[in-house]
Design a protein around this motif. Structure first.
Motif: not given
Length: 272
Positions: A98-104, A110-124, A204-206
């Motif tokens: 979570f990154t807070q922008l200038q406007l309050p 952003e998801p934080e992916p875990i990568n392996d040979e299959r691709g990745f898994f991440a929480r959205s 990325r999500m807003l």
């Protein structure tokens, strides 16, 4: 032993391998994930891992991915885990950034992916993480907009009280220039606007809290946008701000042809 017959670990230690934990994992409930694809008699023969009061990421995945006791895993065997709980060394798990922008109140998530040979898994999405960051976790509706042409402009839209809405906006195909205006009269950023670029490959999500007008312009052909909205649509409360309203002087990307709906062209000048 617990009432379920599960071994209870000591505080601060994984109850399977006794690895020291910096903090507890999240309690996920009384029934194991394995219950969905194991027969009951086979399930009862396993060493179950729930409840997740004290368990390290390695042992959690040994139960969910391998369906075997962690004791069967050699101490020197390297494994790639799609972890769904806390990492014992860093105290972090598969979380979102979570990154807070200038406007309050505005966040890039952003998801934080875990990568392996299959691709990745991440929480959205995670209700608990939204609450921890002071964000509205409710999802009343999910909407998709498809835009075949670059330069398509939608907005800026918002919903008035008593049904204001928070939004999570994701570009799932193509790219958008995403614009938001703070319409909260008690905000230090009242009537200020901001913009971010969302591209599908970045995932990325807003996050927009209640009280913001929102719109976007597509930067590529065949762009698709997903909205997760906290409130149901109430047409009597639907409002809009014209994309070129002189009260805000929003800077939009130049395009040879801008496609705007008749309705969005007709919003009156915003009264300050």
């Amino acid at each position: 032993m617990t009432a379920n017959g599960l071994k209870q670990g000591n505080s601060g230690q994984c109850r399977f391998c006794n690895t020291r934990l910096q903090r507890k994992s999240i309690f996920l409930g009384a029934m194991p994930l394995a219950n969905s694809y194991l027969a009951r008699e086979e399930l009862l023969a396993r060493e179950l891992f729930y409840p997740l009061e004290y368990v390290c990421g390695r042992c959690f995945l040994a139960q969910t991915e391998e369906i075997q006791s962690p004791r069967a895993i050699g101490p020197h065997k390297r494994m790639e885990w799609q972890v769904c709980c806390l990492d014992t060394e860093s105290g972090r798990g598969v979380l979102m950034i979570f990154t807070q922008l200038q406007l309050p109140g505005i966040y890039i998530i952003e998801p934080e992916p875990i990568n392996d040979e299959r691709g990745f898994f991440a929480r959205s999405f995670c209700r608990q993480e939204f609450i921890e960051h002071g964000l509205n976790p409710c999802i009343a509706q999910c909407n998709i907009s498809f835009n075949p042409y670059k330069g398509t402009l939608r907005g800026l839209h918002y919903q008035n009280a008593p049904y204001p809405e928070a939004k999570v906006v994701t570009c799932i195909r193509g790219a958008i220039y995403d614009v938001f205006i703070d319409l909260r009269q008690d905000s230090p950023a009242y009537l200020q606007w901001g913009a971010v670029i969302l591209r599908a490959p970045d995932r990325r999500m807003l996050y927009l809290p209640e009280g913001f007008a929102h719109g976007f312009q597509t930067l590529e052909d065949d762009t698709e946008v997903l909205y997760r909205i906290s409130e149901f649509y109430h047409p009597e409360c639907a409002r809009g701000i014209r994309w070129d309203d002189p009260a805000f002087l929003i800077h939009w990307p130049e395009v040879p042809r801008r496609l705007v709906s008749a309705r969005d062209k007709e919003w009156s000048d915003f009264m300050i």
